[in-house]
Design a protein around this motif. Sequence first.
Motif, PDB file in Angstrom:
ATOM      1  N   THR A   1       0.838  -1.431  -0.015  1.00  0.00           N
ATOM      2  CA  THR A   1      -0.062   0.272  -0.020  1.00  0.00           C
ATOM      3  C   THR A   1       0.991   1.066  -0.257  1.00  0.00           C
ATOM      4  N   GLU A   2       2.270   1.289   0.752  1.00  0.00           N
ATOM      5  CA  GLU A   2       2.726   2.508   0.727  1.00  0.00           C
ATOM      6  C   GLU A   2       3.765   2.745  -0.552  1.00  0.00           C
ATOM      7  N   LEU A   3       4.553   1.564  -0.558  1.00  0.00           N
ATOM      8  CA  LEU A   3       4.778   2.189  -2.196  1.00  0.00           C
ATOM      9  C   LEU A   3       3.872   1.867  -3.370  1.00  0.00           C
ATOM     10  N   SER A   4       2.830   1.551  -3.555  1.00  0.00           N
ATOM     11  CA  SER A   4       1.729   2.345  -4.327  1.00  0.00           C
ATOM     12  C   SER A   4       1.227   3.756  -4.018  1.00  0.00           C
ATOM     13  N   VAL A   5       1.641   3.976  -2.829  1.00  0.00           N
ATOM     14  CA  VAL A   5       0.728   5.214  -2.662  1.00  0.00           C
ATOM     15  C   VAL A   5       1.492   6.346  -2.922  1.00  0.00           C
ATOM     16  N   GLN A   6       3.363   5.952  -2.478  1.00  0.00           N
ATOM     17  CA  GLN A   6       3.922   7.181  -2.507  1.00  0.00           C
ATOM     18  C   GLN A   6       4.056   6.792  -4.358  1.00  0.00           C
ATOM     19  N   HIS A   7       4.371   6.018  -5.320  1.00  0.00           N
ATOM     20  CA  HIS A   7       4.790   6.109  -7.104  1.00  0.00           C
ATOM     21  C   HIS A   7       3.737   6.370  -7.457  1.00  0.00           C
ATOM     22  N   ALA A   8       2.419   6.640  -6.784  1.00  0.00           N
ATOM     23  CA  ALA A   8       0.949   6.836  -8.330  1.00  0.00           C
ATOM     24  C   ALA A   8       0.981   8.315  -8.552  1.00  0.00           C
ATOM     25  N   ASP A   9       2.178   9.113  -8.060  1.00  0.00           N
ATOM     26  CA  ASP A   9       1.766  10.438  -8.246  1.00  0.00           C
ATOM     27  C   ASP A   9      -0.069  10.604  -7.667  1.00  0.00           C
ATOM     28  N   SER A  10      -0.294  11.602  -8.120  1.00  0.00           N
ATOM     29  CA  SER A  10      -1.211  11.470  -7.059  1.00  0.00           C
ATOM     30  C   SER A  10      -2.829  11.100  -7.850  1.00  0.00           C
ATOM     31  N   ILE A  11      -2.557  10.040  -8.379  1.00  0.00           N
ATOM     32  CA  ILE A  11      -4.312   9.159  -8.418  1.00  0.00           C
ATOM     33  C   ILE A  11      -3.943   8.701  -7.416  1.00  0.00           C
ATOM     34  N   PRO A  12      -5.617   8.934  -7.178  1.00  0.00           N
ATOM     35  CA  PRO A  12      -5.710   8.155  -5.765  1.00  0.00           C
ATOM     36  C   PRO A  12      -5.878   6.208  -6.162  1.00  0.00           C
ATOM     37  N   VAL A  13      -5.428   6.020  -4.841  1.00  0.00           N
ATOM     38  CA  VAL A  13      -5.293   4.286  -4.601  1.00  0.00           C
ATOM     39  C   VAL A  13      -5.315   4.072  -3.250  1.00  0.00           C
ATOM     40  N   PHE A  14      -6.840   2.732  -3.665  1.00  0.00           N
ATOM     41  CA  PHE A  14      -8.050   2.420  -2.236  1.00  0.00           C
ATOM     42  C   PHE A  14      -6.932   0.370  -2.342  1.00  0.00           C
ATOM     43  N   VAL A  15      -7.383   0.203  -1.437  1.00  0.00           N
ATOM     44  CA  VAL A  15      -6.785  -1.172  -1.278  1.00  0.00           C
ATOM     45  C   VAL A  15      -8.267  -2.259  -1.280  1.00  0.00           C
ATOM     46  N   SER A  16      -8.086  -3.319  -0.524  1.00  0.00           N
ATOM     47  CA  SER A  16      -9.034  -4.010   0.030  1.00  0.00           C
ATOM     48  C   SER A  16      -7.799  -4.707   0.861  1.00  0.00           C
ATOM     49  N   ILE A  17      -9.201  -4.700   2.224  1.00  0.00           N
ATOM     50  CA  ILE A  17      -8.705  -5.280   3.112  1.00  0.00           C
ATOM     51  C   ILE A  17      -9.317  -6.390   3.767  1.00  0.00           C
ATOM     52  N   GLY A  18      -9.547  -7.029   2.889  1.00  0.00           N
ATOM     53  CA  GLY A  18     -10.622  -8.594   3.111  1.00  0.00           C
ATOM     54  C   GLY A  18      -9.691  -9.424   3.980  1.00  0.00           C
ATOM     55  N   ASP A  19     -10.628 -10.036   4.810  1.00  0.00           N
ATOM     56  CA  ASP A  19      -9.941 -11.041   5.695  1.00  0.00           C
ATOM     57  C   ASP A  19     -11.171 -11.927   6.102  1.00  0.00           C
ATOM     58  N   THR A  20     -10.404 -12.614   6.985  1.00  0.00           N
ATOM     59  CA  THR A  20     -12.098 -13.828   7.512  1.00  0.00           C
ATOM     60  C   THR A  20     -12.064 -13.497   8.327  1.00  0.00           C
ATOM     61  N   ARG A  21     -11.395 -12.298   9.223  1.00  0.00           N
ATOM     62  CA  ARG A  21     -12.074 -12.368  10.743  1.00  0.00           C
ATOM     63  C   ARG A  21     -12.198 -10.601  10.436  1.00  0.00           C
TER      64      ARG A  21
ATOM     65  N   ASP B   1      -4.560   0.109   9.017  1.00  0.00           N
ATOM     66  CA  ASP B   1      -2.902  -0.096   8.601  1.00  0.00           C
ATOM     67  C   ASP B   1      -2.782   1.451   7.080  1.00  0.00           C
ATOM     68  N   ALA B   2      -3.929   0.513   6.565  1.00  0.00           N
ATOM     69  CA  ALA B   2      -4.022   1.774   4.956  1.00  0.00           C
ATOM     70  C   ALA B   2      -4.362   2.862   5.244  1.00  0.00           C
ATOM     71  N   GLN B   3      -5.817   3.203   5.982  1.00  0.00           N
ATOM     72  CA  GLN B   3      -4.979   4.552   6.013  1.00  0.00           C
ATOM     73  C   GLN B   3      -4.524   5.235   7.009  1.00  0.00           C
ATOM     74  N   GLN B   4      -3.958   5.250   7.928  1.00  0.00           N
ATOM     75  CA  GLN B   4      -2.456   5.646   7.903  1.00  0.00           C
ATOM     76  C   GLN B   4      -1.353   6.148   6.758  1.00  0.00           C
ATOM     77  N   VAL B   5      -1.750   5.062   6.078  1.00  0.00           N
ATOM     78  CA  VAL B   5      -0.549   4.563   4.971  1.00  0.00           C
ATOM     79  C   VAL B   5      -0.627   6.264   3.642  1.00  0.00           C
ATOM     80  N   GLY B   6      -2.353   5.982   4.009  1.00  0.00           N
ATOM     81  CA  GLY B   6      -2.237   7.526   2.856  1.00  0.00           C
ATOM     82  C   GLY B   6      -4.013   6.735   2.017  1.00  0.00           C
ATOM     83  N   VAL B   7      -4.584   5.707   2.355  1.00  0.00           N
ATOM     84  CA  VAL B   7      -4.918   5.327   0.666  1.00  0.00           C
ATOM     85  C   VAL B   7      -6.358   6.893   0.726  1.00  0.00           C
ATOM     86  N   ARG B   8      -6.765   6.537  -0.512  1.00  0.00           N
ATOM     87  CA  ARG B   8      -8.110   7.961  -0.673  1.00  0.00           C
ATOM     88  C   ARG B   8      -9.397   6.859  -0.984  1.00  0.00           C
TER      89      ARG B   8
END
Lengths: 299, 299
Positions: B59-79, B89-96
Amino acid sequence: MFTGLSAFPLAPLHEEKLDEKSLVGLVERLAQAKVDSIGALGSTGNYAYFSRGDRRRITELSVQHADSIPVFVSIGDTRLQQVLRLAEDAQQVGVRALMLAPVSYQPLYPDEVYDLYETVTRHISVPLVIYDNPRTTRFEFSVELMQSIAALPHVSSIKLGGMTQDMMAMRARIAHLKQGLPSHVSVGVSGDGVAIEGLYAGCELWYSALAGLLPQLSLRILQAVRNNDHAQLSDLSARMQPVWDCFARFGGGLRTVATLAVLLGRVRSSVLPAPLRLLPVLEQDLLRQWLLDMQELAA
Amino acid sequence: MFTGLSAFPLAPLHEEKLDEKSLVGLVERLAQAKVDSIGALGSTGNYAYFSRGDRRRITELSVQHADSIPVFVSIGDTRLQQVLRLAEDAQQVGVRALMLAPVSYQPLYPDEVYDLYETVTRHISVPLVIYDNPRTTRFEFSVELMQSIAALPHVSSIKLGGMTQDMMAMRARIAHLKQGLPSHVSVGVSGDGVAIEGLYAGCELWYSALAGLLPQLSLRILQAVRNNDHAQLSDLSARMQPVWDCFARFGGGLRTVATLAVLLGRVRSSVLPAPLRLLPVLEQDLLRQWLLDMQELAA
């Protein structure tokens, strides 16, 4: 060790943390009941919901409190790399066997599944159970693939799932499977609602979620099959029906057994990992009544 | 941000470890192509195969290298507990935004799925995408459940899966869904092989695995839809058919896109986590030829 009754206890939580005391209580009851083996982390033990550390701890506690009854655990994970680590952990802690289902997020292909088992069998030193559970893994083993995997070193048993109450189909599948199976590989029925049918259809043992909580009741059913006691089997089947109905309606044994365990006071009410829930109130009332009716059997 | 083309890059491995250099290369290409958003950890990014630490790093690497393009990630897990940690975690790292599928080992019930989303939406501060992927989760959303979840705070878009090329059925499903959807919730088509049909059937954006590797090609398809350029669409559809056939035959886009990425030299050959494999040799040859034929388009 893969004979008779193999019992799968819950791995109970309390507020999302492992409830060690309740776990030990469940395992000790199984040891007292003298089941033939304990599947400490099956689907009923929520193996796919625990961290590596928790899985190690659950295995350790189960081995410690199982008396001399052999304990085995599932090592399934989406990644082969993690499966190998889990196998290593479990063997260090003293399991007598391992069990593996083709767990996946992306549905797997037969070649991928064969590779998975082939690699695992090259890295372990204890027996391995092939865990067939299409309901949770969405992978349907062909008879041929199962036979190929069963020919790999260490493979000792198959926990056969995905069965219906169609006795003819079950008999045909088991007969077909056994034709190409090494003689040292046993076949066990899984899915408690079809256990009696599965045992009559040629399965050599019963892998049971119910037995993880109510071993005496499962042993009595097994004994009735062995004695070919049709009158008792017919009576037991009728009395079990409300429970098997819950199994069928609520996605297998987990939620039903967890609800029964709460009603019996053997675990806390937050036994399951969110978002999994106990059965709805209506079914809880039904099971409460069932426990009263079964008092002498469901000890 | 949920408009136009949303691109889902691979999260490449090399010998089971995250290949950061290749990941950065893929993300930088998406930034250059100016896609509308980047789904850094979708199914194509193998989100269900990584540890929490790796997911944070990707997530961190993607946000850093995406220029200003918004990045989002899946947070799925069994629990659910882990889903909440991954969201944090994802919000701390700067996902939109965040994306959530009802990942499970035990098949989930509608009430459990609603609870999952309801709890998550109480704990996040960025938009949420409902990720519908019955192929991987085995959970089939009813239109009514999707509408209930879409009414929760933060829900901004639906990544709609499980669609076939039956245009009538697709149109009916999307029309039915939209009737009870808040106007700020967009609907995006997923499943690249039905993207053109999905966009014509009323989807406002395209969630694309292909675009994660070949954004220019996806943008050209999208532009042809916008221009209602039937001649070009017919030509592009015919030329894409070998790839969509691979998608259909090998369980969605992951294995096909990974194979194309290897053939293009953008990732190492051990890009996928074992036991997942690249396409068989025959299909690799077919895709190699396809890339030659598409040279000017598949840049």
